[in-house]
Scaffold this motif. Structure first.
Motif, mmCIF file in Angstrom:
data_model
loop_
_atom_site.group_PDB
_atom_site.id
_atom_site.type_symbol
_atom_site.label_atom_id
_atom_site.label_comp_id
_atom_site.label_asym_id
_atom_site.label_seq_id
_atom_site.Cartn_x
_atom_site.Cartn_y
_atom_site.Cartn_z
ATOM 1 N N SER A 48 0.837 -1.197 0.000
ATOM 2 C CA SER A 48 0.000 0.000 0.000
ATOM 3 C C SER A 48 0.874 1.250 0.000
ATOM 4 O O SER A 48 2.080 1.192 0.253
ATOM 5 C CB SER A 48 -0.902 0.013 1.228
ATOM 6 O OG SER A 48 -0.127 0.226 2.381
ATOM 7 N N LYS A 49 0.229 2.336 -0.277
ATOM 8 C CA LYS A 49 0.925 3.621 -0.265
ATOM 9 C C LYS A 49 1.474 3.855 1.139
ATOM 10 O O LYS A 49 2.601 4.328 1.324
ATOM 11 C CB LYS A 49 -0.088 4.702 -0.637
ATOM 12 C CG LYS A 49 0.514 6.036 -1.029
ATOM 13 C CD LYS A 49 -0.611 7.070 -1.271
ATOM 14 C CE LYS A 49 -0.080 8.387 -1.806
ATOM 15 N NZ LYS A 49 -1.149 9.405 -1.974
ATOM 16 N N GLN A 50 0.667 3.528 2.089
ATOM 17 C CA GLN A 50 1.038 3.707 3.486
ATOM 18 C C GLN A 50 2.313 2.919 3.832
ATOM 19 O O GLN A 50 3.205 3.420 4.516
ATOM 20 C CB GLN A 50 -0.120 3.232 4.374
ATOM 21 C CG GLN A 50 0.080 3.383 5.858
ATOM 22 C CD GLN A 50 0.217 4.829 6.309
ATOM 23 O OE1 GLN A 50 0.861 5.097 7.295
ATOM 24 N NE2 GLN A 50 -0.385 5.762 5.579
ATOM 25 N N GLU A 51 2.376 1.702 3.324
ATOM 26 C CA GLU A 51 3.537 0.867 3.601
ATOM 27 C C GLU A 51 4.791 1.463 2.976
ATOM 28 O O GLU A 51 5.882 1.414 3.537
ATOM 29 C CB GLU A 51 3.280 -0.532 3.030
ATOM 30 C CG GLU A 51 4.207 -1.586 3.563
ATOM 31 C CD GLU A 51 3.706 -2.969 3.192
ATOM 32 O OE1 GLU A 51 4.327 -3.601 2.325
ATOM 33 O OE2 GLU A 51 2.696 -3.405 3.768
ATOM 34 N N LEU A 52 4.598 2.048 1.830
ATOM 35 C CA LEU A 52 5.696 2.720 1.134
ATOM 36 C C LEU A 52 6.213 3.870 1.996
ATOM 37 O O LEU A 52 7.431 4.035 2.185
ATOM 38 C CB LEU A 52 5.154 3.259 -0.195
ATOM 39 C CG LEU A 52 6.098 3.565 -1.337
ATOM 40 C CD1 LEU A 52 7.006 2.406 -1.640
ATOM 41 C CD2 LEU A 52 5.289 3.926 -2.574
ATOM 42 N N LEU A 53 5.298 4.621 2.523
ATOM 43 C CA LEU A 53 5.693 5.744 3.375
ATOM 44 C C LEU A 53 6.440 5.261 4.609
ATOM 45 O O LEU A 53 7.518 5.764 4.952
ATOM 46 C CB LEU A 53 4.446 6.525 3.801
ATOM 47 C CG LEU A 53 4.687 7.661 4.799
ATOM 48 C CD1 LEU A 53 5.570 8.743 4.203
ATOM 49 C CD2 LEU A 53 3.364 8.262 5.275
ATOM 50 N N ALA A 54 5.873 4.259 5.247
ATOM 51 C CA ALA A 54 6.503 3.746 6.459
ATOM 52 C C ALA A 54 7.904 3.236 6.156
ATOM 53 O O ALA A 54 8.865 3.547 6.874
ATOM 54 C CB ALA A 54 5.643 2.624 7.047
ATOM 55 N N ALA A 55 8.033 2.488 5.071
ATOM 56 C CA ALA A 55 9.348 1.969 4.698
ATOM 57 C C ALA A 55 10.334 3.113 4.493
ATOM 58 O O ALA A 55 11.465 3.083 4.977
ATOM 59 C CB ALA A 55 9.227 1.142 3.423
#
Lengths: 203, 203, 203, 203
Positions: A48-55
DNA sequence: CATGAATGAGATTTCATTCAT
DNA sequence: AATGAATGAAATCTCATTCAT
């Protein structure tokens, strides 16, 4: 599994997009496209986009932490030494990893609660050495600041700002900036040896 | 021009949404809804999301400029006096108009070229008094900083950061913060009278 | 490229809508709906209303070009033969592909510059055979029109108009129309054998 | 009440917009704006977009009718004379009132039933003189066309097309075009005196 | 006669995401 | 490990029109 180059390419492009348009304004589609990866392929790597941000934020944090660790190994363990070391780490991070730097400052608000708390904790830990150095320096009498908390915040504030004006190709060398902000930091903590501006505390 | 009530309501709500979700992540729909205005009514007053942003940033700038002007009228005209006055204006702006403040720092990147250049010019002008005070102080010998440009940036950086940690209801009074940052600013410019930390330059 | 069924279905429905309401008045929403496809599915195939228009016009052009090519293979290569062949192609196109036909005449103005120039070039090329036949016929003395350019335009004009009054189920057979307009065309170019109206040049 | 200049200005601007974007694609807002009239003022004069269209088409029709009437007064009353007169009227209308002309051809489909039937009746009436001239000419033997209906349509078609290629500032004079299309019309109706192309029937 | 403000529906387009293959 | 196709919701914005003044 996480060592491929696709992931890091995606992160790099995403970083750029997030910095440019903000998390909300960035499009997962154009990130995939600019990376040269199909949309579905991208979803394979980041769910997800969110996971991308967190990474991305975590990679930034990894990088900064590494800098702090490197600087603190086998260096001057006095409060002053640690203060100067931390400032050096921070300045280098803000200049050499400028995008990462801006991102960390701006997009943390977009982390969902799940990742946010963990991230906040890392943030707290990464600033602990500076906080500790300040406390120790005040205790030892090396630092005479009447409001340590504000000195602490000011050092962070002025170093963080560097990411906003620094220009990679400019004529100001990173190490010169390190030097200057170390000096300024000493003044902000009311270092006992910087009683007069003529005194150069050295790097 | 900004005296209507619908416009200012919209701006206030939009400000909040932009701070919370970022320009790209904020929804024009929910801005209208939370303001209690129909979507089309909103478009009657602000022809685009972009225009809303520009108006907001300019209102923020108006407000800050007003603070600077107020502080500079019939006050101490020496470089030191002007430095302290500017810091006071800036700290009050960052605390008393916190949202406005955060917005100005984060969302400028979302201005389209047309409004951006005008805005950058205003930004430049609004920081001119500080820049001038620093130059004059260095020339007069009141400030002994060996790198005035960095002192200037540091003062802005540390004051700007206030908007990120200040809590309106907290136990730290605004005027106390003003006082502290004025002192720190004096140290950052290497003020000649702050040779030793014992010396309190007063406010 | 245009062999999928979703794409061609969309084109067919869009054609109908464009003819009925005009490009500006047609709704992309109802095109998708009438095709039985979700709005986003439609956007997957055609990235914009504009692209839909361009595709449609080009399909129309393909179709007309094919007719001209078919008519010219292994047929009478004299100017008169080519004139009659071109008229036949054109009349058939205007009658058998009436919607396509009307569209091409009306909605070209809505093409954006990017696609427009390419389309205009195709238009020019597709009318080249007629233009050439006329020039050759004038040179050979078969056509005695004192203003070939106007004869050329008139033939196009009168054939194009067919799309506006022709009724598919009517009692006028397409091939009868072909015959009549071939005769009229011969008169418009002042064919030497139609010196008197009694003479029937045949088809 | 209908003699003001605002109305005609509005009509002129609207005509241009309708020709450029089509009825559906034209915006009543920009028509008002380009005319320099407030939106509400415009609604005072024309109660709807539809009414604007109807007014425009009727003005166009008025204008064309006037041309036909002018041409028929005290002129040659023979079928040939009337044919030539009608062609002259039509060519002048298509060239001298080009926009009007294009509009009439394209946007009639957007008339709502209420106005449409009335308009179609006017259209029928305005083409009656040509239809009549043809019928009379055929009856008298002046015209020997074997398919009068197609000759009739062809004349309209080729004259109508003029609006699409004519360029006001070009080097082709309107009266020269009139002359040429009159000749072509004679050929299309198989005029008995144009047995051979050498014969110039005169204007 | 004319205006500024507002409406509600609808415009086109893009979003993050999913799924069958 | 990856793709092409599709989804449904939501995005921003514009539409013709109305109404109180």
């Amino acid at each position: 599994m996480t060592s491929g180059t696709v992931q890091s390419d995606l992160l790099a492009v995403a970083r750029r997009e997030f910095v440019e348009h903000g998390y909300g304004g960035a499009s997962i589609r154009s990130i995939a496209q600019k990376t040269g990866v199909s949309l579905s392929a991208m979803y394979y790597h980041y769910a997800s986009k969110q996971e991308l941000l967190a990474a991305m934020l975590n990679v930034g944090m990894d990088s900064f932490e590494q800098r702090v660790v490197d600087e603190f190994q086998a260096k001057d363990p006095t409060p002053t030494g640690r203060l100067l070391g931390y400032v050096a780490s921070l300045v280098r991070f803000r200049t050499l990893e400028q995008e990462q730097s801006q991102l960390v400052q701006t997009e943390t608000r977009n982390l969902e609660p799940a990742s946010l708390s963990a991230y906040r904790e890392r943030q707290r830990q990464s600033s602990e050495p500076l906080r500790q150095a300040l406390a120790d320096g005040v205790a030892s009498g090396e630092f005479r600041t009447p409001f340590p908390e504000d000195s602490y915040r000011s050092i962070l504030g002025m170093c963080n700002a560097i990411a906003h004006w620094y220009e990679p190709g400019g004529d100001l060398l990173v190490e010169e900036i390190v030097h200057r902000y170390q000096e300024l930091a000493l003044r902000v903590v009311y270092h006992r040896d910087v009683a007069s501006p003529e005194t150069d505390p050295g790097t």
